[in-house]
Structure formats: structure tokens, C-alpha cells
Scaffold this active site. Sequence first.
Site, short mmCIF file in Angstrom:
data_model
loop_
_atom_site.label_atom_id
_atom_site.label_comp_id
_atom_site.label_asym_id
_atom_site.label_seq_id
_atom_site.Cartn_x
_atom_site.Cartn_y
_atom_site.Cartn_z
N ASP A 63 0.83 -1.19 0.00
CA ASP A 63 0.00 0.00 0.00
C ASP A 63 0.87 1.25 0.00
OD1 ASP A 63 -2.82 0.96 0.37
OD2 ASP A 63 -1.83 2.01 2.00
N THR A 96 -3.11 5.39 -4.03
CA THR A 96 -2.02 6.20 -3.46
C THR A 96 -0.73 6.01 -4.25
OG1 THR A 96 -1.49 4.46 -1.87
CG2 THR A 96 -2.99 6.14 -1.14
N THR A 97 -0.45 4.77 -4.66
CA THR A 97 0.76 4.54 -5.44
C THR A 97 0.67 5.28 -6.76
OG1 THR A 97 0.75 2.33 -4.46
CG2 THR A 97 2.32 2.71 -6.22
N ASP A 392 -8.91 -0.35 1.91
CA ASP A 392 -8.97 0.12 0.52
C ASP A 392 -10.27 -0.32 -0.14
OD1 ASP A 392 -6.43 1.00 1.07
OD2 ASP A 392 -5.59 0.38 -0.86
N1 LIG Z 1 -6.79 -7.30 -12.73
C1 LIG Z 1 -6.20 -6.19 -13.12
N2 LIG Z 1 -5.86 -6.01 -14.40
C2 LIG Z 1 -5.27 -4.89 -14.81
N3 LIG Z 1 -4.96 -3.86 -14.00
C3 LIG Z 1 -5.27 -3.97 -12.72
C4 LIG Z 1 -5.91 -5.13 -12.21
N4 LIG Z 1 -6.08 -4.95 -10.89
C5 LIG Z 1 -5.57 -3.74 -10.60
N5 LIG Z 1 -5.10 -3.14 -11.71
C6 LIG Z 1 -4.48 -1.82 -11.82
O1 LIG Z 1 -3.49 -1.67 -10.84
C7 LIG Z 1 -3.41 -0.30 -10.45
C8 LIG Z 1 -3.53 -0.18 -8.96
O2 LIG Z 1 -2.43 -0.77 -8.33
P1 LIG Z 1 -2.18 -0.65 -6.78
O3 LIG Z 1 -3.43 -1.01 -6.06
O4 LIG Z 1 -0.95 -1.40 -6.50
O5 LIG Z 1 -1.87 0.84 -6.59
P2 LIG Z 1 -2.79 2.04 -6.16
O6 LIG Z 1 -4.22 1.65 -6.15
O7 LIG Z 1 -2.42 3.19 -7.02
O8 LIG Z 1 -2.26 2.38 -4.71
P3 LIG Z 1 -2.61 1.69 -3.31
O9 LIG Z 1 -3.52 0.54 -3.57
O10 LIG Z 1 -1.29 1.29 -2.82
O11 LIG Z 1 -3.24 2.77 -2.52
C9 LIG Z 1 -4.55 0.42 -11.12
O12 LIG Z 1 -4.08 1.14 -12.22
C10 LIG Z 1 -5.46 -0.72 -11.54
O13 LIG Z 1 -6.22 -0.39 -12.68
MG LIG Z 2 -4.97 -0.02 -5.01
#
Ligand SMILES: Nc1ncnc2c1ncn2[C@@H]1O[C@H](COP(=O)(O)OP(=O)(O)OP(=O)(O)O)[C@@H](O)[C@H]1O
Ligand SMILES: [Mg+2]
Length: 547
Positions: A63, A96-97, A392
Amino acid sequence: MNIGGQNAIILKEGTSRSQGREAQHANIEAALIIAESIKSSLGPKGMDKMLVDGFGDVTISNDGATILDEMEVQHPAAKMMVEVAKTQDDEVGDGTTTAVVLAGELLSKAQSLMDKDVHPTQIVDGYSSASEKALEFLQKMAIKVNATDTTMLKKIASVSIASKLLAERKDYIGDIAVKAVLQVAEKDGPTFRADIDDIKVEKKPGGSLTDTILIQGVLLDKEVVHPGMPKRVEDCKITLLNCALEVEKPEFDSKLNIDSPDQMKRFLDEEEKILRNMVDKISSIGANVVVCEKGIDDVAQHFMAKKNILAVRRVKQSDMEKLSKATGAKIATNIDDLRSADLGHAKLTEERKVADDKMTFIEGCKDPKAVSILVRGGTERVVDEAERAIHDALCVVRDVVVDPRVVVGGGAAETEVARLLRSYSQKLSGKEQLAVQAFSDAIESIPMILAENAGMDPINSLMELRSRHQAKQRWAGIDPLKGKVADLSKLDVYEPLSVKMQAIKSAGEAAGMILKIDDVIAASKSKEGAGGPGKGHEGAKEEGEGE
Ligand SMILES: Nc1ncnc2c1ncn2[C@@H]1O[C@H](COP(=O)(O)OP(=O)(O)OP(=O)(O)O)[C@@H](O)[C@H]1O
Ligand SMILES: [Mg+2]
């Protein structure tokens, strides 16, 4: 400093100062280090980070906000990046990332523009109009959904969990998150209101992730106060007290002279009578469960046990409020004010052993406006990360319930926004055009990083994405699980519009803020903080060197 040919000292001794390009460069570098450090954790194939704090405690997380929070960043510009993550977390709970990575990309693209002699203010202006346009495009492309469409909400929850440790259990956990949010959501005109503070998340290591449960009521990390009390009460009539079930002690120092055993007995009898009256009052209104924010005297406990009343004491104020929302009970501030109309209801109150602790479950409430989730999992670290993933998931479901518009993830929405921005930039000229193009390049880095983290070739993937979007396949994105470009709307990868909008907003603002700084004046660290005058100076210098 030289003023009118005379040397004038303006800043305190030990103050460090950097200006112009040097200051900008140092700030951007520091911010980039932060973005770089969490880049590899983006997406379902992203890696986790292990963080060890000063006490040796280990956190394993994916996260963004948690990682940055644990990093204890020192540099002021780097701290601004941490704030981006925090704002994103507070506002929408996920992404957040993405927000931090985006801010980093905006800064790195700005640096290249500055090398080409574009002035920072021109970049900031260009970014700000690009950001506005990007938000407009996002809103236009968003898909309207039904705020209570559980199938869609489950998809949203699954995507947010997919990138976390819990990925394998995403459907199970997603289902719990959706049920919890919908349970506490309330209709507010045509829209809904939902506050995830009404969902209590309690964690206990042990068991497995699938032992995680949703409780239609409130779970208290407390045991029943007296061994003689029932451990299980059905058809509960609950009274919530925020006053102590004790004989009040005088506030000032007082002295009581007792000269005979008889007097002593009378005194104790009197005390007992007061406590007995309190319990009688509670039982007279029909209560069989008492939850008290303050203490409960041993004697009162004994009387309650005799009357088969189950009681819990020293419950947190926030839990009392949740109990009130879940059971419909009014919190009484005074025993005399107790009325049966103020009682709350629940099907069952029971003390159960969870792992090594006794917990009290107040459950089976009718249409409760506060619920609880008990998170279980193999080890402490698994439970911690599970709790964050559930946070989340709850947030994204709340986001969509409150604002029922979604976009497609996996970089699909980003690629589409970048394409629209680029065509918008054709209407502009000169340096503003360059800045808007840089902004769209920065947004495209999200699908590129998703591809890279999935072991795909980022440049080739981007080229394919661009050509597909050109051919009107607006939801083409990266499928990290299969390692190819695909239509992600068919794979049910949906995300709340508000998460994407907030990421662009906060990344754009932070980048703009950092770019506008051309002078860093840092006072030497205070003596107490640094442990001595010499050290304070050294500390400031060290930071400068680290940049
Ligand atoms: N099954 C999937 N196929 C394609 N992309 C995906 C899938 N699941 C998640 N994503 C993509 O991954 C990204 C989110 O990644 P992640 O959750 O690691 O980071 P974040 O949401 O930006 O930050 P955090 O969850 O750490 O607060 C988004 O761009 C989302 O669309
Ligand atoms: Mg996320």
C-alpha cells in the site's frame, strides 16, 4: 549577503540555502527518489515492500500510503510526495501509489522541459490547464452505474484487493466489503451517504483469511466483567451508559470519621444500597445487557450477575457511538434518566474466545447503521496487510456508492486521457503545448509501469495501447495477469472515477508546488532536536549532500 557594499548577516548561523536551478534540481531529485521507490509496487503484479522501523518492527505492505508513512522521509520536497499519498488516502482511500508515481513522472518530464529552457512557471501553467482538461475528459468517459448494484460494487472491490496480499481471496473479502458499506449507507436525496467510520474493523491473528467475518452489529475487544454473569444473552435489550456504575467519590479531599463498627456497617450498607438501586433501575426498564463507557463497581457487578444481566465496561467512546447506531439505543448519561424506550436491540450478545482473547459480539441487529468486520489470518503481518486491503476495498465501494461513476483500470482510462490530451494540445502553441504533451506522457507512464511490473515490454505495450485507442478501443489496457494488452472492461477491471480524478488532482498540484520553488532556506536544526549545536549544522549539511 552584500548590501550597499557592506556585509550584512540576514540568516541565522547554520542556515543552509540553495537557489534557482540548484534548488529546483535538488527538490525534483528528492521527490523522484520517493516515486521511484514505490513504482515497483503498482498493480496486481507489483512487488511488496518490507519496512523495518526504529524498534525493529517489520511491516510488509503493497500500500503506497503505508510504505511512505513507514519510511520516515526527511527531505522537505520528498515529504510533499508523502503528503500526496496521504491526501489520496484520506480523500478516496485507494490509488495512493498511482498518485505518487504520477507526481514523480510529472516532475521528471518537467525537468526535461527545463533543460530545454522552458521556464518552470510556463510548465506549471501548462500542467494546470492539462490537469483541468484531463479531469474533464475523465468525467466524460466515465460509465454511470447503479449505486446499489452489488455485482458492480464487488468488481470494484476485487480490483482494489487484486494488487494486495489478499488477491486470492478477493471475492470473499470483496463480498464482505460490499455488504458492510451497503449496510451503513443511507439515502440522502437522490444520492447516498456512507461513512466508513461506521464500519469497525477489528483484527486478530490466527485462523485463516476466510475466517474473516462480517458482524451485523458491534464487536467489542472486551470480556464480560463478572464470571457469574451469563456469557450468552438472546433477544437482547441493551442499555448504553456513559456514567460509572460506582458510588461517586467526592472531588475534594474529605475525611470521614467512623468511631464504631456499627457506623462502618451503616456506611457500607449505604454504599451497597446506592449500587443496588442503580442495578434495580437498570433491571426495571428491562435491560439484560449493559455496556458501560466507564467503570463498574464489584458490588454492582455482583447484583447484575444475580439478575442475569450481562455487562461490559470501559468501552471506547467510538464503540459506544457505533453501538448506538447499530442497536438503536440512546446513550444515557445518568442512571436516573434510563427509560425503556432508550433500550437498544440485538438478537444475540455473546462472549467468545477469539485466538487467545475473549471478545464480546453484539450481533444480529436489525438494519444496523454500524457494523463490524473481524479480520483473521495466519500471522500478525498477514492480518495487518489484510486490514489495509479491507480498508482500501471499503473505501472504493464507498466512493462508488457516493458517486456512482466508474472508469476502466489497467491503464485504460489513463491511455485514453493521454490520447485526448494530445489531440487537445494540437490546438495550443509554443511552450504550453510542450507542457500539455509532457502531462499526457506522464499519465501514460501508469500503463507503462503496470506493463513493466508484469514483465512485459513497456515501450511495445504502450505502442500497442496507443494504436488500439486510436482505433477507438477506448478500454484497451494492460492485463498484467496474462501479460498482454486487452479490453479490460471485458475483464471487469473497474475503478471509481473519484480515485482517478483525485490522483490527477493531487499529483498535478504537488508537482506544480515543487516546480515553483526556487529558493530553499533551511534553518539549522534546533539544538534539542539534533543533540548539540555542532550536530545541528552537520544535520543540515548532510541533507544538502544527500540531495
Ligand atoms: N486485474 C487487473 N488487471 C489490470 N490492471 C489492474 C488489475 N487490478 C488492478 N489493476 C491496476 O493496478 C493499479 C492499482 O495498483 P495498486 O493497487 O498497486 O496501486 P494504487 O491503487 O495506485 O495504490 P494503493 O492501492 O497502494 O493505494 C490500477 O491502475 C489498476 O487499474
Ligand atoms: Mg490499489
